[in-house]
Scaffold this motif. Structure first.
Motif, mmCIF file in Angstrom:
data_model
loop_
_atom_site.group_PDB
_atom_site.id
_atom_site.type_symbol
_atom_site.label_atom_id
_atom_site.label_comp_id
_atom_site.label_asym_id
_atom_site.label_seq_id
_atom_site.Cartn_x
_atom_site.Cartn_y
_atom_site.Cartn_z
ATOM 1 N N MET A 297 -13.391 12.878 6.933
ATOM 2 C CA MET A 297 -13.089 11.594 6.279
ATOM 3 C C MET A 297 -11.578 11.332 6.273
ATOM 4 N N THR A 298 -10.875 11.650 5.170
ATOM 5 C CA THR A 298 -9.447 11.273 5.076
ATOM 6 C C THR A 298 -8.573 11.842 6.186
ATOM 7 N N HIS A 299 -8.954 12.998 6.740
ATOM 8 C CA HIS A 299 -8.102 13.645 7.743
ATOM 9 C C HIS A 299 -8.792 13.690 9.108
ATOM 10 N N VAL B 255 -13.708 8.407 -0.678
ATOM 11 C CA VAL B 255 -12.306 8.781 -0.546
ATOM 12 C C VAL B 255 -11.526 8.087 -1.659
ATOM 13 N N SER B 256 -10.209 8.278 -1.660
ATOM 14 C CA SER B 256 -9.286 7.854 -2.709
ATOM 15 C C SER B 256 -9.286 8.898 -3.824
ATOM 16 N N LEU B 257 -8.423 8.676 -4.787
ATOM 17 C CA LEU B 257 -8.256 9.649 -5.878
ATOM 18 C C LEU B 257 -7.553 8.961 -7.027
ATOM 19 N N SER C 273 0.872 -1.183 0.000
ATOM 20 C CA SER C 273 0.000 0.000 0.000
ATOM 21 C C SER C 273 0.902 1.223 0.000
ATOM 22 N N GLY C 274 0.299 2.377 -0.222
ATOM 23 C CA GLY C 274 1.076 3.610 -0.087
ATOM 24 C C GLY C 274 1.609 3.727 1.329
ATOM 25 N N MET C 275 0.773 3.435 2.324
ATOM 26 C CA MET C 275 1.236 3.518 3.715
ATOM 27 C C MET C 275 2.328 2.489 3.989
ATOM 28 N N GLY C 276 2.266 1.336 3.304
ATOM 29 C CA GLY C 276 3.332 0.335 3.449
ATOM 30 C C GLY C 276 4.655 0.906 2.957
ATOM 31 N N VAL D 16 9.767 12.797 -1.112
ATOM 32 C CA VAL D 16 8.582 13.444 -1.691
ATOM 33 C C VAL D 16 7.527 12.391 -2.007
ATOM 34 N N ASP D 17 6.327 12.601 -1.476
ATOM 35 C CA ASP D 17 5.184 11.763 -1.837
ATOM 36 C C ASP D 17 4.589 12.366 -3.107
ATOM 37 N N ASN D 18 4.744 11.659 -4.223
ATOM 38 C CA ASN D 18 4.348 12.178 -5.539
ATOM 39 C C ASN D 18 3.000 11.627 -6.000
ATOM 40 N N SER E 17 0.014 19.346 -1.756
ATOM 41 C CA SER E 17 -0.268 18.584 -0.542
ATOM 42 C C SER E 17 -1.743 18.178 -0.481
ATOM 43 N N ASN E 18 -1.953 17.063 0.168
ATOM 44 C CA ASN E 18 -3.294 16.515 0.373
ATOM 45 C C ASN E 18 -3.820 17.046 1.700
ATOM 46 N N PRO E 19 -4.862 17.832 1.816
ATOM 47 C CA PRO E 19 -5.731 18.246 0.717
ATOM 48 C C PRO E 19 -5.616 19.729 0.377
ATOM 49 N N VAL F 256 -13.761 20.980 0.608
ATOM 50 C CA VAL F 256 -14.237 19.794 -0.125
ATOM 51 C C VAL F 256 -13.156 19.447 -1.147
ATOM 52 N N ARG F 257 -12.803 18.145 -1.205
ATOM 53 C CA ARG F 257 -11.737 17.722 -2.119
ATOM 54 C C ARG F 257 -12.319 16.966 -3.305
ATOM 55 N N MET F 258 -11.822 17.289 -4.490
ATOM 56 C CA MET F 258 -12.355 16.667 -5.699
ATOM 57 C C MET F 258 -11.225 16.005 -6.486
ATOM 58 N N HIS G 102 4.911 6.669 -3.736
ATOM 59 C CA HIS G 102 3.572 6.714 -4.329
ATOM 60 C C HIS G 102 2.606 5.829 -3.572
ATOM 61 N N SER G 103 1.404 6.337 -3.400
ATOM 62 C CA SER G 103 0.294 5.425 -3.214
ATOM 63 C C SER G 103 -0.066 5.040 -4.640
ATOM 64 N N ALA G 104 0.363 3.834 -5.057
ATOM 65 C CA ALA G 104 0.102 3.382 -6.430
ATOM 66 C C ALA G 104 -1.364 3.020 -6.618
ATOM 67 N N THR G 105 -2.094 3.026 -5.507
ATOM 68 C CA THR G 105 -3.548 2.858 -5.496
ATOM 69 C C THR G 105 -4.212 3.903 -6.396
ATOM 70 N N LYS G 106 -3.526 5.040 -6.578
ATOM 71 C CA LYS G 106 -4.142 6.210 -7.198
ATOM 72 C C LYS G 106 -3.831 6.247 -8.707
ATOM 73 N N TYR G 107 -3.150 7.306 -9.190
ATOM 74 C CA TYR G 107 -2.985 7.436 -10.652
ATOM 75 C C TYR G 107 -2.192 6.294 -11.267
HETATM 76 N N1 LCS Z 1 -0.048 9.377 0.158
HETATM 77 C C1 LCS Z 1 -1.062 10.129 -0.259
HETATM 78 C C2 LCS Z 1 -0.803 11.509 -0.795
HETATM 79 C C3 LCS Z 1 -2.368 9.629 -0.212
HETATM 80 O O1 LCS Z 1 -3.358 10.402 -0.626
HETATM 81 C C4 LCS Z 1 -2.584 8.327 0.316
HETATM 82 C C5 LCS Z 1 -3.948 7.741 0.431
HETATM 83 C C6 LCS Z 1 -1.504 7.590 0.765
HETATM 84 C C7 LCS Z 1 -0.244 8.139 0.647
HETATM 85 C C8 LCS Z 1 -1.657 6.206 1.330
HETATM 86 O O2 LCS Z 1 -1.850 5.302 0.318
HETATM 87 P P1 LCS Z 1 -2.610 3.884 0.479
HETATM 88 O O3 LCS Z 1 -1.977 3.195 1.619
HETATM 89 O O4 LCS Z 1 -4.038 4.196 0.737
HETATM 90 O O5 LCS Z 1 -2.357 3.229 -0.824
HETATM 91 N N2 LCS Z 1 -4.948 8.659 0.227
HETATM 92 C C9 LCS Z 1 -6.218 8.483 0.361
HETATM 93 C C10 LCS Z 1 -7.117 9.520 0.205
HETATM 94 O O6 LCS Z 1 -6.807 10.700 0.030
HETATM 95 N N3 LCS Z 1 -8.323 9.057 0.308
HETATM 96 O O7 LCS Z 1 -8.326 7.718 0.617
HETATM 97 C C11 LCS Z 1 -6.966 7.270 0.687
#
Ligand code: LCS
Length: 399
Positions: free
Chosen positions: A349-351, A334-336, A83-86, A180-182, A155-157, A369-371, A202-207
């Motif tokens: 929610m996320t924060h 949530v997510s993006l 995961s990104g957090m991992g 840097v978290d990209n 930065s998020n958000p 509000v985040r989009m 990266h949270s590769a979960t995203k883009y």
């Molecule tokens: N870094 C950023 C900038 C993120 O937005 C997230 C997750 C993570 C790391 C963590 O990644 P994950 O472990 O979930 O793969 N961001 C989320 C968000 O903004 N909404 O739900 C998850």
């Protein structure tokens, strides 16, 4: 021969399977790998011979992901994570120890903030959260034991932009690294290593994956650090192993990264411009808008302006809540970085792990509000926002 970025998105890290010719990388859904004999096993454990041992230590599907992301980010090597957090926790645990200090941006993804701010003190790791946009203040905040500057940009958000080149210089002068978290950008939009970053996450979960069906993370950087990360942070400290199937899906998603991301960004610009003109909207934070305070810095280090937008409505939190309850095409989630456009409320929610004081210090207002702008037709997205804003105006009159 080094291919161009778009070709790398398609080809880097993959090749036809030598045995069968399969063009898509097969899924190596295995925990362990057989050694031909005892000496071979011993040599692999000693690092004297390349080859796989056990999937927590590496897997061909990880290798493909790692080569691709490292190449796209211009890094020497990469490490895939569950995961990104991992990836984030493995990098931080590998690079920091008790007695060290980390200087971090005050607006970060909520769980990253919690890890550094709420949990690290139990392990003797100090932190300072600050507005990284003021480089003189950052220089003054560096301590003899500062080992890392950590940031997201945007930065998020809150969409704050960090001056990556300036931060890298300050970090290196002080004997620290810049991480840097990209996630918000992907390497299509921004390549922090070009500006001096040491590690890109990266949270590769995203883009990177882009299809909303995987949780994954990746870290890239210098080969020595990534080797250490794999053998310590990932193998021993977190065990945050990416599943081979998820690595396969991620690889599949990344083949179209260079096509998807520019389209996300183009549509985001249209959505941001629409929102800025609406009477219900107090403020729109999108780096591509003329009104964005750090537009020049964003343009210097970003190739596109990304596809994340933060807005504040004139009616504050209540109006924001009505908006996110009224959209039909935008999904309240949530997510993006998914194909689907998503909308959410960071403070609840996320924060939500941040206290009111922490939210205020991070500049995250209760009404924000985040989009996340997806890949739908921009006209449909804008029409849905229009009806949701108008619906809430009606609700506002009724209330
Ligand atoms: N870094 C950023 C900038 C993120 O937005 C997230 C997750 C993570 C790391 C963590 O990644 P994950 O472990 O979930 O793969 N961001 C989320 C968000 O903004 N909404 O739900 C998850």
């Amino acid at each position: 021969m080094t291919y161009k970025f778009d070709t790398q998105c398609v080809h880097l890290g993959t090749h036809p399977d030598p045995e069968t010719g399969a063009l898509a990388t097969p899924i190596y859904q295995t925990s362990t790998f057989a050694f031909r004999n005892a000496d071979e096993g011993a040599r692999r454990f000693q690092g004297e011979e390349d080859g796989y041992i056990y999937t927590r230590l590496g897997n061909p599907n990880h290798t493909a992901v790692e080569i691709k992301v490292a190449g796209l980010e211009g890094a020497e090597a990469g490490a895939a994570a569950a995961s990104g957090m991992g990836a984030i926790s493995a990098v931080l645990w590998t690079a920091l120890k008790g007695g060290d200090h980390v200087l971090a941006g005050n607006s970060l993804y909520g769980c990253t903030y919690s890890l550094i701010s709420h949990h690290f003190p139990h392990y003797g790791i100090e932190s300072t959260f600050m507005d990284l946009t003021d480089l003189d203040a950052v220089r003054r905040a560096m301590k003899p034991n500062t080992k890392m500057i950590y940031c997201e940009s945007p930065s998020n958000p809150t969409m704050a932009i960090a001056d990556l080149e300036g931060l890298a210089r300050i970090a290196h002068e002080g004997g620290a690294i810049l991480v840097v978290d990209n996630t918000y950008c992907s390497p299509v939009v921004q390549r922090p290593i070009e500006f001096g970053a040491d590690v890109v996450l990266h949270s590769a979960t995203k883009y990177l994956n882009g299809h909303g069906d995987v949780i994954a993370g990746v870290a890239v950087g210098k080969r020595d650090f990534i080797e250490k990360l794999k053998m310590e942070g990932l193998k021993d400290m977190t065990g945050a192993t990416l599943s081979p199937f998820d690595a396969y899906l991620l690889l599949r998603g990344m083949k179209t990264l260079h096509i998807r991301v520019p389209r996300h960004c183009e549509t985001a610009m249209k959505v941001a411009q629409f929102l800025e003109k609406r009477p219900e909207v107090e403020h729109v934070w999108y780096p591509g808008l003329e009104s964005f305070p750090q537009r020049e810095l964003a343009a210097k280090q970003m190739k596109y302006f990304g596809a994340m937008i933060a807005i504040e409505l004139k009616g504050g939190y209540e109006a924001g809540k009505r908006l996110i309850n009224s959209t039909k095409l935008w999904t309240l989630a949530v997510s993006l970085g998914d194909a689907e456009s998503l909308v959410q409320h960071p403070a609840s929610m996320t924060h939500s792990a941040l206290s009111d004081d922490e939210l205020a210090a991070a500049g995250i207002s209760k009404g924000l509000v985040r989009m996340s702008v997806g890949l739908e037709d921009p006209d449909d997205l804008i029409a849905d926002l229009k009806q949701a804003l108008e619906a809430q105006a009606v609700a506002g009159i009724r209330a």
